[in-house]
Design a protein around this motif. Structure first.
Motif, PDB file in Angstrom:
ATOM      1  N   SER A   1       0.816  -1.226   0.000  1.00  0.00           N
ATOM      2  CA  SER A   1       0.000   0.000   0.000  1.00  0.00           C
ATOM      3  C   SER A   1       0.849   1.275   0.000  1.00  0.00           C
ATOM      4  O   SER A   1       0.505   2.254  -0.665  1.00  0.00           O
ATOM      5  CB  SER A   1      -0.965   0.000   1.193  1.00  0.00           C
ATOM      6  N   GLU A   2       1.980   1.248   0.731  1.00  0.00           N
ATOM      7  CA  GLU A   2       2.831   2.452   0.785  1.00  0.00           C
ATOM      8  C   GLU A   2       3.435   2.732  -0.588  1.00  0.00           C
ATOM      9  O   GLU A   2       3.514   3.874  -1.028  1.00  0.00           O
ATOM     10  CB  GLU A   2       3.967   2.257   1.797  1.00  0.00           C
ATOM     11  N   GLN A   3       3.875   1.665  -1.253  1.00  0.00           N
ATOM     12  CA  GLN A   3       4.526   1.868  -2.555  1.00  0.00           C
ATOM     13  C   GLN A   3       3.496   2.244  -3.613  1.00  0.00           C
ATOM     14  O   GLN A   3       3.779   3.041  -4.511  1.00  0.00           O
ATOM     15  CB  GLN A   3       5.288   0.607  -2.990  1.00  0.00           C
ATOM     16  N   SER A   4       2.296   1.691  -3.504  1.00  0.00           N
ATOM     17  CA  SER A   4       1.238   2.075  -4.426  1.00  0.00           C
ATOM     18  C   SER A   4       0.923   3.559  -4.244  1.00  0.00           C
ATOM     19  O   SER A   4       0.747   4.304  -5.220  1.00  0.00           O
ATOM     20  CB  SER A   4      -0.016   1.227  -4.167  1.00  0.00           C
TER      21      SER A   4
ATOM     22  N   LEU B   1      -7.813  -2.030  -2.611  1.00  0.00           N
ATOM     23  CA  LEU B   1      -7.611  -0.773  -3.353  1.00  0.00           C
ATOM     24  C   LEU B   1      -6.319  -0.821  -4.159  1.00  0.00           C
ATOM     25  O   LEU B   1      -6.308  -0.551  -5.368  1.00  0.00           O
ATOM     26  CB  LEU B   1      -7.488   0.375  -2.348  1.00  0.00           C
ATOM     27  N   ALA B   2      -5.228  -1.149  -3.452  1.00  0.00           N
ATOM     28  CA  ALA B   2      -3.908  -1.166  -4.112  1.00  0.00           C
ATOM     29  C   ALA B   2      -3.810  -2.324  -5.112  1.00  0.00           C
ATOM     30  O   ALA B   2      -3.211  -2.189  -6.177  1.00  0.00           O
ATOM     31  CB  ALA B   2      -2.803  -1.271  -3.059  1.00  0.00           C
ATOM     32  N   ILE B   3      -4.406  -3.466  -4.755  1.00  0.00           N
ATOM     33  CA  ILE B   3      -4.365  -4.625  -5.665  1.00  0.00           C
ATOM     34  C   ILE B   3      -5.098  -4.263  -6.960  1.00  0.00           C
ATOM     35  O   ILE B   3      -4.594  -4.460  -8.069  1.00  0.00           O
ATOM     36  CB  ILE B   3      -5.020  -5.868  -5.011  1.00  0.00           C
ATOM     37  N   GLN B   4      -6.290  -3.696  -6.811  1.00  0.00           N
ATOM     38  CA  GLN B   4      -7.089  -3.368  -7.992  1.00  0.00           C
ATOM     39  C   GLN B   4      -6.394  -2.317  -8.858  1.00  0.00           C
ATOM     40  O   GLN B   4      -6.405  -2.409 -10.085  1.00  0.00           O
ATOM     41  CB  GLN B   4      -8.483  -2.876  -7.578  1.00  0.00           C
ATOM     42  N   TYR B   5      -5.775  -1.321  -8.208  1.00  0.00           N
ATOM     43  CA  TYR B   5      -5.115  -0.271  -8.995  1.00  0.00           C
ATOM     44  C   TYR B   5      -3.985  -0.865  -9.852  1.00  0.00           C
ATOM     45  O   TYR B   5      -3.816  -0.495 -11.016  1.00  0.00           O
ATOM     46  CB  TYR B   5      -4.571   0.833  -8.083  1.00  0.00           C
ATOM     47  N   ALA B   6      -3.253  -1.817  -9.272  1.00  0.00           N
ATOM     48  CA  ALA B   6      -2.178  -2.464 -10.051  1.00  0.00           C
ATOM     49  C   ALA B   6      -2.766  -3.272 -11.217  1.00  0.00           C
ATOM     50  O   ALA B   6      -2.173  -3.333 -12.288  1.00  0.00           O
ATOM     51  CB  ALA B   6      -1.336  -3.359  -9.143  1.00  0.00           C
ATOM     52  N   LEU B   7      -3.937  -3.853 -11.010  1.00  0.00           N
ATOM     53  CA  LEU B   7      -4.531  -4.680 -12.084  1.00  0.00           C
ATOM     54  C   LEU B   7      -5.198  -3.844 -13.173  1.00  0.00           C
ATOM     55  O   LEU B   7      -5.219  -4.241 -14.338  1.00  0.00           O
ATOM     56  CB  LEU B   7      -5.557  -5.658 -11.495  1.00  0.00           C
ATOM     57  N   THR B   8      -5.754  -2.686 -12.799  1.00  0.00           N
ATOM     58  CA  THR B   8      -6.484  -1.885 -13.800  1.00  0.00           C
ATOM     59  C   THR B   8      -5.638  -0.733 -14.344  1.00  0.00           C
ATOM     60  O   THR B   8      -6.076  -0.043 -15.267  1.00  0.00           O
ATOM     61  CB  THR B   8      -7.771  -1.273 -13.206  1.00  0.00           C
TER      62      THR B   8
ATOM     63  N   ILE C   1       2.971   5.920  -3.103  1.00  0.00           N
ATOM     64  CA  ILE C   1       4.076   6.734  -3.637  1.00  0.00           C
ATOM     65  C   ILE C   1       4.023   6.747  -5.164  1.00  0.00           C
ATOM     66  O   ILE C   1       4.186   7.797  -5.799  1.00  0.00           O
ATOM     67  CB  ILE C   1       5.431   6.199  -3.114  1.00  0.00           C
ATOM     68  N   PHE C   2       3.757   5.599  -5.739  1.00  0.00           N
ATOM     69  CA  PHE C   2       3.632   5.486  -7.200  1.00  0.00           C
ATOM     70  C   PHE C   2       2.567   6.468  -7.703  1.00  0.00           C
ATOM     71  O   PHE C   2       2.766   7.165  -8.702  1.00  0.00           O
ATOM     72  CB  PHE C   2       3.242   4.035  -7.516  1.00  0.00           C
ATOM     73  N   GLN C   3       1.456   6.563  -7.005  1.00  0.00           N
ATOM     74  CA  GLN C   3       0.380   7.470  -7.416  1.00  0.00           C
ATOM     75  C   GLN C   3       0.785   8.935  -7.181  1.00  0.00           C
ATOM     76  O   GLN C   3       0.541   9.795  -8.020  1.00  0.00           O
ATOM     77  CB  GLN C   3      -0.904   7.149  -6.647  1.00  0.00           C
ATOM     78  N   CYS C   4       1.434   9.215  -6.031  1.00  0.00           N
ATOM     79  CA  CYS C   4       1.845  10.595  -5.721  1.00  0.00           C
ATOM     80  C   CYS C   4       2.895  11.097  -6.709  1.00  0.00           C
ATOM     81  O   CYS C   4       2.932  12.289  -7.037  1.00  0.00           O
ATOM     82  CB  CYS C   4       2.421  10.683  -4.306  1.00  0.00           C
ATOM     83  N   LEU C   5       3.753  10.199  -7.189  1.00  0.00           N
ATOM     84  CA  LEU C   5       4.835  10.620  -8.084  1.00  0.00           C
ATOM     85  C   LEU C   5       4.308  11.194  -9.394  1.00  0.00           C
ATOM     86  O   LEU C   5       4.997  11.976 -10.051  1.00  0.00           O
ATOM     87  CB  LEU C   5       5.771   9.434  -8.374  1.00  0.00           C
ATOM     88  N   SER C   6       3.083  10.804  -9.761  1.00  0.00           N
ATOM     89  CA  SER C   6       2.562  11.320 -11.024  1.00  0.00           C
ATOM     90  C   SER C   6       2.246  12.812 -10.926  1.00  0.00           C
ATOM     91  O   SER C   6       1.945  13.453 -11.929  1.00  0.00           O
ATOM     92  CB  SER C   6       1.332  10.526 -11.467  1.00  0.00           C
ATOM     93  N   ALA C   7       2.364  13.398  -9.714  1.00  0.00           N
ATOM     94  CA  ALA C   7       2.104  14.831  -9.548  1.00  0.00           C
ATOM     95  C   ALA C   7       3.304  15.697  -9.921  1.00  0.00           C
ATOM     96  O   ALA C   7       3.208  16.929  -9.938  1.00  0.00           O
ATOM     97  CB  ALA C   7       1.690  15.119  -8.100  1.00  0.00           C
ATOM     98  N   GLY C   8       4.453  15.103 -10.189  1.00  0.00           N
ATOM     99  CA  GLY C   8       5.635  15.917 -10.496  1.00  0.00           C
ATOM    100  C   GLY C   8       6.656  15.137 -11.300  1.00  0.00           C
ATOM    101  O   GLY C   8       6.407  13.999 -11.696  1.00  0.00           O
ATOM    102  N   LYS C   9       7.821  15.792 -11.516  1.00  0.00           N
ATOM    103  CA  LYS C   9       8.893  15.118 -12.268  1.00  0.00           C
ATOM    104  C   LYS C   9       9.820  14.402 -11.311  1.00  0.00           C
ATOM    105  O   LYS C   9      10.005  14.863 -10.174  1.00  0.00           O
ATOM    106  CB  LYS C   9       9.720  16.170 -13.018  1.00  0.00           C
ATOM    107  N   LYS C  10      10.456  13.347 -11.810  1.00  0.00           N
ATOM    108  CA  LYS C  10      11.338  12.566 -10.937  1.00  0.00           C
ATOM    109  C   LYS C  10      12.459  13.443 -10.362  1.00  0.00           C
ATOM    110  O   LYS C  10      12.799  13.345  -9.183  1.00  0.00           O
ATOM    111  CB  LYS C  10      11.927  11.395 -11.728  1.00  0.00           C
ATOM    112  N   GLU C  11      13.005  14.338 -11.199  1.00  0.00           N
ATOM    113  CA  GLU C  11      14.128  15.151 -10.712  1.00  0.00           C
ATOM    114  C   GLU C  11      13.687  16.184  -9.675  1.00  0.00           C
ATOM    115  O   GLU C  11      14.518  16.790  -9.007  1.00  0.00           O
ATOM    116  CB  GLU C  11      14.902  15.798 -11.867  1.00  0.00           C
TER     117      GLU C  11
END
Ligand code: NDP
Ligand code: MG
Length: 383
Positions: free
Chosen positions: A146-149, A263-270, A151-161
């Motif tokens: 769940s934590e990594q899911s 929630l996290a399982i479904q997000y990874a699948l869809t 972070i994965f979702q939050c990262l889409s708010a900005g650039k990696k750098e």
């Protein structure tokens, strides 16, 4: 229709994955299930989902399944890991517990599959080999933890750098408020009760010792390519904010939801789509409050040790993980006290010696050495 292989189908993640697949039956087809030895539940799952392939690690259990379902392809022993690379599979859900999760992950990535990854022990122990498998086959990992899911979702708010820091939240487990001098007397039954999440036995104990969070620090470092100094942990007893990312402008982006792994399982699948979920909506107005505190390093030595293992790399994360797996088994057997678990892992990390993990033989050697040292712990000390 996405064809799914569920590794660890009889466990907590596996059962929840199957319930997500059931809810979205028009989108997902369960093509394979793999479990260790729980034939009773396995048989129910075969009847309910009619998978084309069944993997049963335990050979005796596999024999029983073959007899009960003669029309099915039943694979057993180490051959179960290769089910992850089958042509007929699109997505592999890796919900096997412990170090063994490394094998289906590597097999799937080499074959170019998408892996919905719950098993964190694999990327902690075999990060370099997992990357090599990804390069070789072009497979990708979508996080389920769940934590990594989050972070994965939050990262889409900005650039990696522009990422400044990943902030992992932790419930603090069963003993976040337990008097520190009484921690040594905690029993396995007490450690197996998690305040917020319903999970398998080993991860629940890891949550109480915070070895789970230590593993997640290393998992996040691998998944998001960040050094340990950019990853911090906050105790958040409500388990509503699943984790956060702080960006260069000091803006913090968080992902929230009820504590429900579906929630996290479904997000990874869809992914990248979002669909109606079996998890309940989050009613923010009903929450008494969201709190965050720094973890206590004395209470949770597992965190400091995780940063150290991450910095050293190579055999040290294996010592941390496999030493912990063996120490938890000894705690459950009544051979070690609760507070001995971290001590035992310290002993393993001090004893293993730092070496590189460049191939599977080095990985297996590190894993076996860590387990041997963990079994020797204390017995050896008092000789
Ligand atoms: P469980 O103990 O509930 O389930 C483990 C599953 O793996 C079972 O199906 C078990 O089969 C199977 N298994 C174990 N060893 C083997 C083997 N050698 N070959 C084939 N199958 C095997 O664990 P969880 O579901 O709690 O956790 C699974 C993974 O997901 C762990 O790595 C954990 O850290 C991670 N995770 C779990 C979360 C959760 O909410 N549970 C949250 C985030 C991450 P059998 O039942 O037959 O023994
Ligand atoms: Mg987690």
């Amino acid at each position: 229709m996405k064809r799914i292989a569920v590794f660890g189908s009889t466990g907590s993640i596996g059962k929840q994955t199957l319930s997500v697949c059931e809810m979205h039956g028009e989108e997902f087809c369960v093509e394979a299930i793999v479990f260790g030895s729980n034939t009773e539940l396995g048989a129910h799952q075969i009847q309910a989902f009619d998978p084309g392939i069944v993997g049963v690690f335990d050979k005796e259990a596999a024999k029983a399944v073959r007899e009960a379902f003669p029309e099915k392809e039943v694979v057993s022993g180490n051959a179960v890991w290769d089910i992850a690379s089958r042509e007929s599979i699109d997505i592999v859900v890796n919900g096997v517990s412990g170090f063994s999760g490394t094998f289906p992950l590597i097999s799937a990535l080499r074959a170019g599959k998408t892996v919905a990854l719950a098993n964190k022990e694999s990327v902690v122990c075999a990060g370099g080999l997992v990357r090599a498998a990804q390069r070789e086959g072009g497979g990708r990992i979508l996080p389920v933890d769940s934590e990594q899911s989050a972070i994965f979702q939050c990262l889409s708010a900005g650039k990696k750098e522009d990422v400044k820091r990943l902030i992992l939240t932790a419930s603090g487990g069963a003993f976040r408020d337990h008097p520190i001098e009484k921690l040594a007397d905690v029993t396995p039954e007490m450690a197996m009760k998690h305040p917020n999440w319903s999970m398998g036995k080993k991860i629940t104990i890891d949550s109480a010792t915070m070895f789970n969070k230590g593993l997640e620090i290393m998992e996040a470092a691998f998944l998001f390519d960040q050094p340990g100094e950019n990853i911090s942990v906050l105790i958040h007893p409500q388990s509503i904010v699943h984790s956060m990312v702080e960006f260069a402008d000091n803006s913090v982006v968080a992902q929230l939801g009820v504590p429900d792994m579906r929630l996290a399982i479904q997000y990874a699948l869809t992914y990248p789509d979002r669909q109606p979920s079996p998890a309940a909506p989050l009613d923010l107005a009903k929450l008494a409050g969201l709190t965050f505190t720094e973890p206590d390093a004395e209470r949770f030595p597992a965190l400091t040790m995780a940063y150290e293992a991450l910095r050293t790399g190579g055999s040290m994360p294996v010592a941390y993980n496999s030493g912990n797996e063996a120490a938890v088994a000894r705690f459950v057997n009544g051979e070690l006290r609760f507070t001995d678990v971290a001590d035992c892992v310290r002993y393993v990390m001090d004893g293993i010696g730092a070496f590189r993990i460049d191939d599977i033989d080095a990985l297996l050697y590190a894993d076996q050495t860590a387990r041997r040292l963990a079994r020797e712990y204390r017995v050896k000390r008092f000789i």
